[in-house]
Design an enzyme around this catalytic site. Structure first.
Site, PDB file in Angstrom:
ATOM      1  N   ASP A   1       0.929  -1.357   0.037  1.00 53.03           N
ATOM      2  CA  ASP A   1       0.029   0.203   0.098  1.00 53.03           C
ATOM      3  C   ASP A   1       0.969   1.386  -0.121  1.00 53.03           C
ATOM      4  O   ASP A   1       1.702   1.652   0.817  1.00 53.03           O
ATOM      5  CB  ASP A   1      -0.838  -0.154   1.341  1.00 53.03           C
ATOM      6  CG  ASP A   1      -1.758   1.248   1.439  1.00 53.03           C
ATOM      7  OD1 ASP A   1      -1.636   2.095   0.918  1.00 53.03           O
ATOM      8  OD2 ASP A   1      -2.408   1.280   2.255  1.00 53.03           O
TER       9      ASP A   1
ATOM     10  N   LYS B   1      -2.860  -2.679   7.902  1.00 51.72           N
ATOM     11  CA  LYS B   1      -3.267  -4.214   7.880  1.00 51.72           C
ATOM     12  C   LYS B   1      -2.348  -4.755   6.706  1.00 51.72           C
ATOM     13  O   LYS B   1      -1.972  -4.094   5.636  1.00 51.72           O
ATOM     14  CB  LYS B   1      -4.542  -4.364   7.561  1.00 51.72           C
ATOM     15  CG  LYS B   1      -5.309  -4.607   8.796  1.00 51.72           C
ATOM     16  CD  LYS B   1      -4.704  -5.973   9.814  1.00 51.72           C
ATOM     17  CE  LYS B   1      -5.109  -6.115  11.155  1.00 51.72           C
ATOM     18  NZ  LYS B   1      -4.292  -6.712  11.912  1.00 51.72           N
TER      19      LYS B   1
ATOM     20  N   ASP C   1      -6.794  -0.346  -1.731  1.00 57.81           N
ATOM     21  CA  ASP C   1      -5.698   0.409  -1.643  1.00 57.81           C
ATOM     22  C   ASP C   1      -3.993  -0.247  -1.878  1.00 57.81           C
ATOM     23  O   ASP C   1      -3.178   0.422  -1.612  1.00 57.81           O
ATOM     24  CB  ASP C   1      -5.547   1.361  -0.606  1.00 57.81           C
ATOM     25  CG  ASP C   1      -5.573   0.541   0.651  1.00 57.81           C
ATOM     26  OD1 ASP C   1      -5.243  -0.713   0.722  1.00 57.81           O
ATOM     27  OD2 ASP C   1      -5.680   1.169   1.852  1.00 57.81           O
TER      28      ASP C   1
ATOM     29  N   TYR D   1       1.557   0.131  14.329  1.00 61.24           N
ATOM     30  CA  TYR D   1       0.741   0.039  13.660  1.00 61.24           C
ATOM     31  C   TYR D   1       0.798   0.951  12.251  1.00 61.24           C
ATOM     32  O   TYR D   1       1.170   2.007  12.302  1.00 61.24           O
ATOM     33  CB  TYR D   1      -1.082   0.266  14.037  1.00 61.24           C
ATOM     34  CG  TYR D   1      -1.922   0.190  12.879  1.00 61.24           C
ATOM     35  CD1 TYR D   1      -2.186  -1.086  12.248  1.00 61.24           C
ATOM     36  CD2 TYR D   1      -2.757   1.292  12.241  1.00 61.24           C
ATOM     37  CE1 TYR D   1      -3.131  -1.347  11.155  1.00 61.24           C
ATOM     38  CE2 TYR D   1      -3.606   1.173  11.170  1.00 61.24           C
ATOM     39  CZ  TYR D   1      -3.876  -0.166  10.615  1.00 61.24           C
ATOM     40  OH  TYR D   1      -4.620  -0.574   9.928  1.00 61.24           O
TER      41      TYR D   1
ATOM     42  N   GLN E   1       2.892   4.182   2.709  1.00 65.59           N
ATOM     43  CA  GLN E   1       2.997   3.832   4.047  1.00 65.59           C
ATOM     44  C   GLN E   1       3.415   2.491   4.298  1.00 65.59           C
ATOM     45  O   GLN E   1       4.209   2.183   5.655  1.00 65.59           O
ATOM     46  CB  GLN E   1       1.484   4.124   4.377  1.00 65.59           C
ATOM     47  CG  GLN E   1       0.646   2.686   3.824  1.00 65.59           C
ATOM     48  CD  GLN E   1      -0.711   2.546   4.464  1.00 65.59           C
ATOM     49  OE1 GLN E   1      -1.568   3.365   4.932  1.00 65.59           O
ATOM     50  NE2 GLN E   1      -0.915   1.333   4.724  1.00 65.59           N
TER      51      GLN E   1
ATOM     52  N   GLY F   1      18.613  -5.865  -0.115  1.00 62.41           N
ATOM     53  CA  GLY F   1      18.857  -7.085  -0.560  1.00 62.41           C
ATOM     54  C   GLY F   1      17.508  -7.908  -0.923  1.00 62.41           C
ATOM     55  O   GLY F   1      17.674  -8.878  -1.644  1.00 62.41           O
TER      56      GLY F   1
END
Ligand code: F6R
Ligand code: MG
Ligand code: MG
Length: 365
Positions: free
Chosen positions: A11, A231, A52, A228, A94, A103
């Site tokens: 995302d 997800k 997204d 966070y 993000q 690598g």
């Protein structure tokens, strides 16, 4: 011909909010991978999106964990991020958690599922991609495809599948792995994979031939970043037909929507709704979670397709049921089991509220 199929996703910016990918970002990714195909690094590629998340589907002969392929994906995400930044998309870049490529993209934020195999006479591949959920969401579908005769009748009546499949399970908290043989060890397998926030099916193998049958991305962004950042929105590659489950057996688990974690702020349970690519636009309460399934035939590594398999009308009822389940869950508002248990929520105010309360919590008599 030996071929490696790599699906690498991230995302790198949402449009609008976390609900979609911007076409300009997809176009930039297409441009990068077209160049890599021209340079003969890739045999073929397909760029798509799920909600997204930008999805890079690539075939090549560099093997799994190839530095060249991972760098190509990383650089493509960086280029896409530049576009996302210009458009001021939400959360531009993000999932890119490292400052510089070192690598391999594993552990750097993007999700990765790769498998190397000898291309069969007819190589049928299905790639599942999900948004607003975590990697453990594949546990039950993979179990049904490769171990449940109520889903996959081939396990019972096809001699080339009757010996069963082996499941490689990862403990993502302790960084350990274990393999279980189905059918004889299914009770042992289920005690682990029934807890999908910690134990995830990483790969499935055909027991007689030891051929790879399925592989999933198992990275947990929160465990990588220590906070966070979104997800995991995982991907999963499944080989189909012949000694693997038929296309219909592979997609069948998604006809019965299940509850997965990852909805709104990564902190809620919600139904995993099977949709077309076009409908992978999680909007209501930033969801509900979505899954798409793209089918390809491979020809000397070329991706013939995709067919948007979960767009089929036979999933209409599942979509309807998922919406009913979404209503039922939403009715709980900020209460469990819609809201995740305290330790699993990706957002929380608990420490600051506790601190603010100071000594107001007193011992019970
Ligand atoms: C869930 C998700 C969204 C965001 C929510 C808040 O995985 O991506 O529900 O968590 O929209 O987003 P931020 O904190 O980016 O404003
Ligand atoms: Mg997002
Ligand atoms: Mg996403």
């Amino acid at each position: 011909m030996r071929i490696t199929l790599s699906v690498i996703k991230a995302d790198i910016g949402g449009y609008v909010g976390h609900s979609e990918s911007h076409p300009d970002v997809l176009a930039k990714a297409d441009e990068c991978l077209a160049q890599a195909k021209k340079d003969k690094l890739l045999v073929d590629y397909h760029v798509t999106k799920c909600g997204d998340d930008l999805q890079l589907i690539m075939t090549h002969q560099q093997g799994e964990d190839s530095e060249k392929i991972h760098k190509l994906a990383w650089d493509t995400f960086l280029e896409g991020t530049e576009v996302a930044k210009k458009l001021k998309l939400h959360g531009a870049g993000q999932d890119l958690l490292a400052d510089a490529f070192s690598g391999n993209v594993r552990g750097m934020g993007p999700g990765v599922a790769e498998m190397e195999f000898e291309e069969r006479e007819a190589e049928t591949i299905i790639i599942f991609m999900a948004d607003k959920t975590s990697s453990g969401a594949w546990n039950m579908p993979l179990y049904k495809m490769f171990a449940d005769p109520f889903n996959t009748i081939g396990l019972v009546i096809a001699s080339n599948m009757h010996a069963g499949f082996a499941f490689e399970v990862h403990d993502v908290k302790e960084h350990k792995k274990v393999t279980f043989n189905a059918p004889e060890e299914i009770y042992d397998l289920l005690i682990f994979i029934g807890a999908p926030s910690r134990f995830m099916v990483k790969a499935v193998y055909h027991r007689e031939s030891r051929e790879i049958a399925a592989v999933s991305s198992t990275q947990r962004l929160a465990l990588i970043a220590g906070r966070y950042v979104g997800k995991d929105d995982p991907v999963c590659i499944v080989r189909s037909q012949g000694s693997f489950p038929a296309v219909g057996e592979v997609v069948e688990p998604f006809a019965s929507p299940i509850l997965v974690e990852g909805w709104m702020r990564g902190s809620h349970m919600g139904p995993l709704m099977p949709v077309s690519i076009k409908d992978s636009t999680p909007t209501r309460f930033d969801g509900p979670p979505r899954v798409i399934g793209l089918g390809f035939q491979l020809t000397e590594g070329n991706l013939v397709g995709p067919r948007d398999l979960l767009a089929d009308k036979s999933f209409n009822l599942a979509r309807h049921q998922a919406n009913e389940m979404a209503d039922l869950m939403r009715r709980h508002g900020p209460f469990e089991p819609h809201r995740l248990p305290l330790e699993e929520m990706e957002y929380t105010t608990m420490p600051e509220v506790m601190q603010k309360l100071g000594g107001r919590f007193t011992d019970l008599d």
